[in-house]
Design an enzyme around this catalytic site. Structure first.
Site, PDB file in Angstrom:
ATOM      1  N   THR A 107       0.818  -1.215   0.000  1.00  0.00           N
ATOM      2  CA  THR A 107       0.000   0.000   0.000  1.00  0.00           C
ATOM      3  C   THR A 107       0.851   1.265   0.000  1.00  0.00           C
ATOM      4  O   THR A 107       0.482   2.276  -0.581  1.00  0.00           O
ATOM      5  CB  THR A 107      -0.941  -0.015   1.223  1.00  0.00           C
ATOM      6  OG1 THR A 107      -1.767  -1.175   1.118  1.00  0.00           O
ATOM      7  CG2 THR A 107      -1.803   1.207   1.275  1.00  0.00           C
ATOM      8  N   THR A 183       2.305  -4.161   4.406  1.00  0.00           N
ATOM      9  CA  THR A 183       2.358  -4.414   5.851  1.00  0.00           C
ATOM     10  C   THR A 183       2.040  -5.854   6.241  1.00  0.00           C
ATOM     11  O   THR A 183       2.465  -6.313   7.293  1.00  0.00           O
ATOM     12  CB  THR A 183       1.361  -3.496   6.602  1.00  0.00           C
ATOM     13  OG1 THR A 183       0.060  -3.707   6.056  1.00  0.00           O
ATOM     14  CG2 THR A 183       1.755  -2.055   6.482  1.00  0.00           C
ATOM     15  N   ASP A 184       1.296  -6.561   5.377  1.00  0.00           N
ATOM     16  CA  ASP A 184       0.785  -7.871   5.803  1.00  0.00           C
ATOM     17  C   ASP A 184       1.893  -8.837   6.234  1.00  0.00           C
ATOM     18  O   ASP A 184       1.739  -9.570   7.205  1.00  0.00           O
ATOM     19  CB  ASP A 184      -0.045  -8.520   4.689  1.00  0.00           C
ATOM     20  CG  ASP A 184      -1.298  -7.722   4.370  1.00  0.00           C
ATOM     21  OD1 ASP A 184      -1.573  -6.738   5.092  1.00  0.00           O
ATOM     22  OD2 ASP A 184      -2.008  -8.075   3.415  1.00  0.00           O
ATOM     23  N   LYS A 262       2.281  -7.933  13.040  1.00  0.00           N
ATOM     24  CA  LYS A 262       1.079  -7.190  12.661  1.00  0.00           C
ATOM     25  C   LYS A 262      -0.068  -7.748  13.487  1.00  0.00           C
ATOM     26  O   LYS A 262      -0.328  -8.944  13.457  1.00  0.00           O
ATOM     27  CB  LYS A 262       0.797  -7.354  11.160  1.00  0.00           C
ATOM     28  CG  LYS A 262      -0.373  -6.512  10.705  1.00  0.00           C
ATOM     29  CD  LYS A 262      -0.541  -6.485   9.193  1.00  0.00           C
ATOM     30  CE  LYS A 262      -1.660  -5.516   8.831  1.00  0.00           C
ATOM     31  NZ  LYS A 262      -1.874  -5.349   7.408  1.00  0.00           N
TER      32      LYS A 262
END
Ligand code: ASP
Length: 461
Positions: A107, A183-184, A262
């Protein structure tokens, strides 16, 4: 042919748009049997259905409105979006540190593709600068896009390439490295780079964003600024993740690559250090250490790059009634290592025991971690734990399951000697195993509790 005002709409949805005279890119107010909506009508993709009109509402979210529920619709304005971000040459400022931004995707490097409504990785590092000119006050930045993938598509090949690219930058004398990443799986890559780039002389900062840059609440710009500041100015020469600390934009936190995870699918403050405190807080003005036992920045240009990874390693999340064939099939398919995320102190059910023994007898390395995430594996407490150890299952202390998975892949990538693998696995590297959890190393928000409510009120504006 004139301009297509109904891009991608067809069938019922197209009829409804035409009936009410509302165009794609029109500001629409829509009355439906389920309530009223206002927003920008977005184009649709070729293969989308013909039953929904997609609106971008002011919060930045896209909503699909079922055309059968629409009672009334009005176009109140029209503004065709132009999402092209200018690509700019980065200005050089004498005296500022030199930072390299390596783009991998996610993202932070995305913008919305209005043909499909999807978030696509199409935001080049040059465009990133075009969007965040403040970066020029922080460092002299050069950029390189090595991949453009969402982070679920990162894996051993990418880890190895990144490690080698980082090694080259270090050799060339860079002052700090930032890696833009989805980020995942940011924490998997952070662990992989911690192992593959040993003893770096400069900060290596992984950064992402939870909300894409076209949204008012995007964290992309601030995260980038914090990450660049850390890479260029901080004295912590480790692999770190830099992301929002609280839910507001007051400061970012730096997390060690081996203790970070996360923890929320949408909060910007999603990354948490587990079982310890974060390394430091960072604002655009400075880095404030929380921990003091960090690897300090050095002037030399040396790091040991160990780009190895055995792909036949699996992570198995135990659940009640798991069948032994789960383990058998891994062994039969040539897996060389298995990380189990067991319950509580590190348990699986008795029916798995013979399969675990078979795995050991076939030379598969089996390690136990805990799905509680916080705390240590403790296989001496119960008889069952001792039994499992006798079958060859090795407790991995307080290593996080994902970190243990990455470390086992890395260890087996270097040697197939299981004793050597064990030595590597159980030797702490950058706090992947710590001797004890500090008193403030276990903090999970719990709404309703007075001190937490006070804390939340303070940061949630
Ligand atoms: N799915 C995206 C990724 O991890 C989400 C993000 O970038 O935060 O690549």
């Amino acid at each position: 042919m004139g301009e297509d005002f109904f891009q991608g709409y067809k069938g019922r949805a197209l009829e409804v748009l035409k009936k009410f005279n509302v165009r794609v890119w029109g500001q629409a107010s829509i009355e439906t049997s389920r309530g009223n909506f206002a927003g920008t009508v977005l184009p649709r993709a070729e293969n989308d259905d013909d039953r929904h009109i997609v609106l971008k509402i002011p919060t930045g979210y896209n909503v699909g409105i079922d055309v059968d529920n629409i009672l009334e619709m009005k176009e109140t304005g029209y503004k065709k979006a132009n999402y092209k971000i200018p690509e700019k040459e980065f200005p050089f400022t004498e005296g500022l540190p030199r930072v390299k931004l390596i783009g991998t995707g996610g993202t932070i490097a995305s913008r919305l593709d209005y043909r499909t409504g999807a978030v696509i990785p199409a935001f080049s590092p040059g465009e990133l600068y075009g969007a965040v000119p403040e970066l020029a006050d922080i460092c002299n930045l050069t950029t390189e896009k090595v991949f453009a993938v969402f982070s679920e598509n990162m894996g051993p090949d990418q880890y190895k390439k990144l490690a080698v690219a980082i090694g080259k930058e270090i050799e060339n004398g860079i002052d700090g490295i930032v890696i833009g990443h989805g980020t995942d799986t940011l924490h998997h890559t952070a662990a992989a780079l911690t192992y593959m780039v040993q003893n770096p002389p400069v900060p290596i900062v992984l950064v992402g964003s939870q909300r894409s840059s076209d949204r008012p609440s995007s964290d992309a710009a601030l995260n980038l600024m914090h990450a660049c500041y850390t890479a260029g100015h901080s004295d912590i020469a480790e692999v770190m993740v830099c992301m929002f600390g609280p839910t507001s934009d007051e400061y970012a936190l730096l997390h060690r690559g081996t203790r970070v995870r996360k923890m929320h699918s949408s909060y910007r403050s999603t990354f948490r250090t587990i079982g310890d405190t974060p390394l430091a807080m960072v604002t655009r003005k400075g880095v404030r250490p929380i921990k003091t036992d960090c690897n300090p920045r050095r002037k030399d240009k040396k790091a040991t790059i160990v780009p190895c990874f055995e792909e036949k390693v699996a992570m198995v999340y135990y659940y009640p009634n798991m069948q032994p064939d789960m383990i058998d099939s891994l062994v039969d398919n040539g897996y060389k290592g298995i990380i189990i995320a067991g319950t509580g102190l590190g348990h699986v059910n008795i029916p798995l025991y013979p399969s675990l023994k078979r795995a050991r007898d076939k030379g598969v390395a089996v390690y136990m971690t805990v799905q509680t995430l916080w705390g240590y594996v403790q296989m001496f407490v119960y008889e069952t734990g001792r039994e499992m150890m006798a079958l060859g299952v090795i407790p991995a202390e307080n290593m996080l399951p994902e970190v243990a998975y990455i470390k086992l892949g890395w260890a087996l990538g270097q040697t197939s000697d299981l004793e050597e693998v064990k030595r590597i696995m159980l030797a702490p590297i950058n706090s992947d195993i710590t001797r004890r959890e500090p008193y403030n190393g276990y903090l999970v928000y719990q709404g309703g509790v007075p001190e937490v409510e006070e804390f939340i009120r303070k940061f949630r504006k």
